[in-house]
Each structure stands twice: as structure tokens, then as C-alpha cells.
Design a protein around this motif. Structure first.
Motif, PDB file in Angstrom:
ATOM      1  N   ARG A  22      10.109 -10.718   7.375  1.00  0.00           N
ATOM      2  CA  ARG A  22      10.995 -10.437   6.251  1.00  0.00           C
ATOM      3  C   ARG A  22      11.128  -8.932   6.062  1.00  0.00           C
ATOM      4  NH1 ARG A  22       6.792 -11.420   1.970  1.00  0.00           N
ATOM      5  NH2 ARG A  22       5.359 -10.601   3.427  1.00  0.00           N
ATOM      6  N   PRO A  23      12.143  -8.327   6.644  1.00  0.00           N
ATOM      7  CA  PRO A  23      12.301  -6.876   6.516  1.00  0.00           C
ATOM      8  C   PRO A  23      12.667  -6.425   5.099  1.00  0.00           C
ATOM      9  CG  PRO A  23      14.029  -7.794   7.894  1.00  0.00           C
ATOM     10  CD  PRO A  23      13.108  -8.905   7.557  1.00  0.00           C
ATOM     11  N   GLU A  24      13.016  -7.362   4.202  1.00  0.00           N
ATOM     12  CA  GLU A  24      13.310  -6.961   2.821  1.00  0.00           C
ATOM     13  C   GLU A  24      12.027  -6.621   2.063  1.00  0.00           C
ATOM     14  OE1 GLU A  24      12.789 -11.347   3.043  1.00  0.00           O
ATOM     15  OE2 GLU A  24      14.182 -10.001   4.051  1.00  0.00           O
ATOM     16  N   ASN A  25      10.875  -7.162   2.491  1.00  0.00           N
ATOM     17  CA  ASN A  25       9.558  -6.835   1.927  1.00  0.00           C
ATOM     18  C   ASN A  25       8.603  -6.485   3.061  1.00  0.00           C
ATOM     19  OD1 ASN A  25      10.260  -7.354  -0.732  1.00  0.00           O
ATOM     20  ND2 ASN A  25       9.799  -9.527  -0.535  1.00  0.00           N
ATOM     21  N   PRO A  26       8.762  -5.299   3.648  1.00  0.00           N
ATOM     22  CA  PRO A  26       7.927  -4.967   4.809  1.00  0.00           C
ATOM     23  C   PRO A  26       6.475  -4.736   4.415  1.00  0.00           C
ATOM     24  CG  PRO A  26       9.262  -3.100   4.187  1.00  0.00           C
ATOM     25  CD  PRO A  26       9.687  -4.229   3.313  1.00  0.00           C
ATOM     26  N   LEU A  27       5.588  -5.166   5.290  1.00  0.00           N
ATOM     27  CA  LEU A  27       4.155  -4.966   5.111  1.00  0.00           C
ATOM     28  C   LEU A  27       3.592  -4.291   6.354  1.00  0.00           C
ATOM     29  CD1 LEU A  27       3.116  -8.432   3.661  1.00  0.00           C
ATOM     30  CD2 LEU A  27       3.253  -6.289   2.423  1.00  0.00           C
ATOM     31  N   CYS A  28       2.632  -3.406   6.158  1.00  0.00           N
ATOM     32  CA  CYS A  28       1.953  -2.801   7.299  1.00  0.00           C
ATOM     33  C   CYS A  28       0.987  -3.836   7.899  1.00  0.00           C
ATOM     34  CB  CYS A  28       1.225  -1.522   6.890  1.00  0.00           C
ATOM     35  SG  CYS A  28      -0.178  -1.767   5.802  1.00  0.00           S
ATOM     36  N   GLU A  29       0.424  -3.501   9.020  1.00  0.00           N
ATOM     37  CA  GLU A  29      -0.449  -4.436   9.732  1.00  0.00           C
ATOM     38  C   GLU A  29      -1.670  -4.815   8.892  1.00  0.00           C
ATOM     39  OE1 GLU A  29      -2.307  -4.734  14.207  1.00  0.00           O
ATOM     40  OE2 GLU A  29      -1.974  -2.770  13.335  1.00  0.00           O
TER      41      GLU A  29
ATOM     42  N   PHE B  81      -3.945  -9.521   4.630  1.00  0.00           N
ATOM     43  CA  PHE B  81      -4.417  -9.952   3.326  1.00  0.00           C
ATOM     44  C   PHE B  81      -3.362 -10.608   2.455  1.00  0.00           C
ATOM     45  CE2 PHE B  81      -7.172  -6.323   4.468  1.00  0.00           C
ATOM     46  CZ  PHE B  81      -8.355  -7.026   4.565  1.00  0.00           C
ATOM     47  N   TYR B  82      -2.087 -10.299   2.668  1.00  0.00           N
ATOM     48  CA  TYR B  82      -1.065 -10.769   1.744  1.00  0.00           C
ATOM     49  C   TYR B  82      -0.089 -11.770   2.329  1.00  0.00           C
ATOM     50  CZ  TYR B  82      -2.764  -7.007  -1.133  1.00  0.00           C
ATOM     51  OH  TYR B  82      -3.578  -6.170  -1.869  1.00  0.00           O
ATOM     52  N   THR B  83      -0.283 -12.219   3.562  1.00  0.00           N
ATOM     53  CA  THR B  83       0.630 -13.234   4.108  1.00  0.00           C
ATOM     54  C   THR B  83      -0.062 -14.550   4.287  1.00  0.00           C
ATOM     55  OG1 THR B  83       0.167 -12.471   6.350  1.00  0.00           O
ATOM     56  CG2 THR B  83       2.153 -11.646   5.271  1.00  0.00           C
TER      57      THR B  83
ATOM     58  N   CYS C 120       0.809  -1.230   0.000  1.00  0.00           N
ATOM     59  CA  CYS C 120       0.000   0.000   0.000  1.00  0.00           C
ATOM     60  C   CYS C 120       0.836   1.272   0.000  1.00  0.00           C
ATOM     61  CB  CYS C 120      -0.947   0.008   1.200  1.00  0.00           C
ATOM     62  SG  CYS C 120      -0.145   0.218   2.781  1.00  0.00           S
ATOM     63  N   THR C 121       2.137   1.178   0.079  1.00  0.00           N
ATOM     64  CA  THR C 121       3.113   2.281   0.040  1.00  0.00           C
ATOM     65  C   THR C 121       3.085   3.204   1.254  1.00  0.00           C
ATOM     66  OG1 THR C 121       1.771   3.932  -1.134  1.00  0.00           O
ATOM     67  CG2 THR C 121       2.951   2.303  -2.483  1.00  0.00           C
ATOM     68  N   HIS C 122       2.285   2.942   2.271  1.00  0.00           N
ATOM     69  CA  HIS C 122       2.313   3.783   3.471  1.00  0.00           C
ATOM     70  C   HIS C 122       3.615   3.538   4.230  1.00  0.00           C
ATOM     71  CE1 HIS C 122      -2.009   4.267   2.769  1.00  0.00           C
ATOM     72  NE2 HIS C 122      -1.875   5.368   3.487  1.00  0.00           N
TER      73      HIS C 122
END
Length: 163
Positions: free
Chosen positions: A149-156, A161-163, A134-136
Motif C-alpha cells: 500500500r504505497p498510500e501508507n508506506p512503512l519502512c522495513e 511490527f505494524y503489518t 517512524c517518519t524516516h
């Protein structure tokens, strides 16, 4: 004979003995709005004004909107090591001005000053990442705690939805 004090008699002039001598009095305040509600001319005027406002609002929603300045996360991608990548290089796009200021999170002179989407903590390009979906912006603490995986961080929200 005993002298018995007699009670004063009520005057019979105004009231009948059988009638209620002490009626409850009520005051009712009638506002101008209530008074106007019974006047058809006033109600027609209110209806016309309301209709005019509705049509003006509908016309404004279809008109081209004034360009608002996009948020920083829409322009810049943070890698978490102080690197900043531009998302799009449109010369006519309204790019936010960046100036070096002391950051509130790590007290360094930084260009990006934002807040984490997860925890609302302050972040900069040294302490923040961009969510890959989401780019936030996400702070380093949230990436460390919530992401494997800090190389592909995701917000909460994106993790749901994506894990």
C-alpha cells in the motif's frame, strides 16, 4: 702412540663443573605503569583522578544538553510526488536550511537530500516517502518492492511490527 687432539678445557675459575655453565638469561622490561602499581602514593593519585573523571561525566550527563540540529525526517514529511509537508510549525524551533541543489538520485533541482533507511540509497522529495510510523525517509524502490500500500508506506523495521 697416536697423537690425539685434546679438547680445550673450560676454565674452572668462574664455574664449578657440577653447576650449569650456560644459564639462560632473561630480560624483563618493566614499564612505568607497572612500577607505579607498587607505589601506594601513585595508586592513590590514579584513584583520585579516576573518581574526579567519573563525577564530572555524571554531572555532564545531567546537565542540559546542547541542542543539536534534528534530522530532516523529523521536520519534513515526504509524500512521494514532490510534495513536502512541515511536521511542526514552532517558530522557535531550529529548522534546517533547505536550498535547491541537484539531487544525486534523479538529477533534479530539489530541496530534500537524504538517504533511504532501508537500503541507504539517495533520495529527494520527488523520489522519497516518509514512513507513516517512524517518519524516516524511504526511497521509491523500497516502497514499490516491499510495500503493498504505497498510500501508507512503512519502512522495513515498522513493517515487522505494524503489518
Amino acid at each position: 702412540m697416536e697423537n690425539k687432539a685434546s679438547k680445550r678445557r673450560r676454565s674452572v675459575d668462574c664455574h664449578d663443573d657440577d653447576a650449569n655453565n650456560n644459564p639462560i638469561q632473561r630480560k624483563v622490561w618493566v614499564s612505568q605503569k607497572v612500577s607505579d602499581a607498587h607505589d601506594p602514593a601513585k595508586m592513590r593519585e590514579v584513584h583520585e583522578r579516576t573518581t574526579k573523571m567519573l563525577f564530572e561525566g555524571a554531572a555532564a550527563s545531567h546537565a542540559p544538553s546542547v541542542a543539536t540540529a534534528p534530522a530532516l525526517h523529523e521536520h519534513y514529511h515526504l509524500l512521494g510526488d514532490g510534495s513536502i509537508l512541515l511536521r511542526d510549525l514552532h517558530p522557535d524551533a531550529a529548522n534546517p536550511c533547505l536550498e535547491r541543489l541537484k539531487s544525486r538520485c534523479c538529477q533534479r533541482q530539489t530541496l530534500i537530500h537524504g538517504s533511504c533507511i532501508n537500503c541507504s540509497m539517495d533520495l529527494c522529495e520527488e523520489c522519497g516517502y516518509s514512513c507513516t510510523e517512524c517518519t524516516h525517509f524511504i526511497c521509491r524502490s523500497c516502497v514499490t518492492v516491499f510495500d503493498d500500500r504505497p498510500e501508507n508506506p512503512l519502512c522495513e523495521r515498522c513493517q515487522m511490527f505494524y503489518t
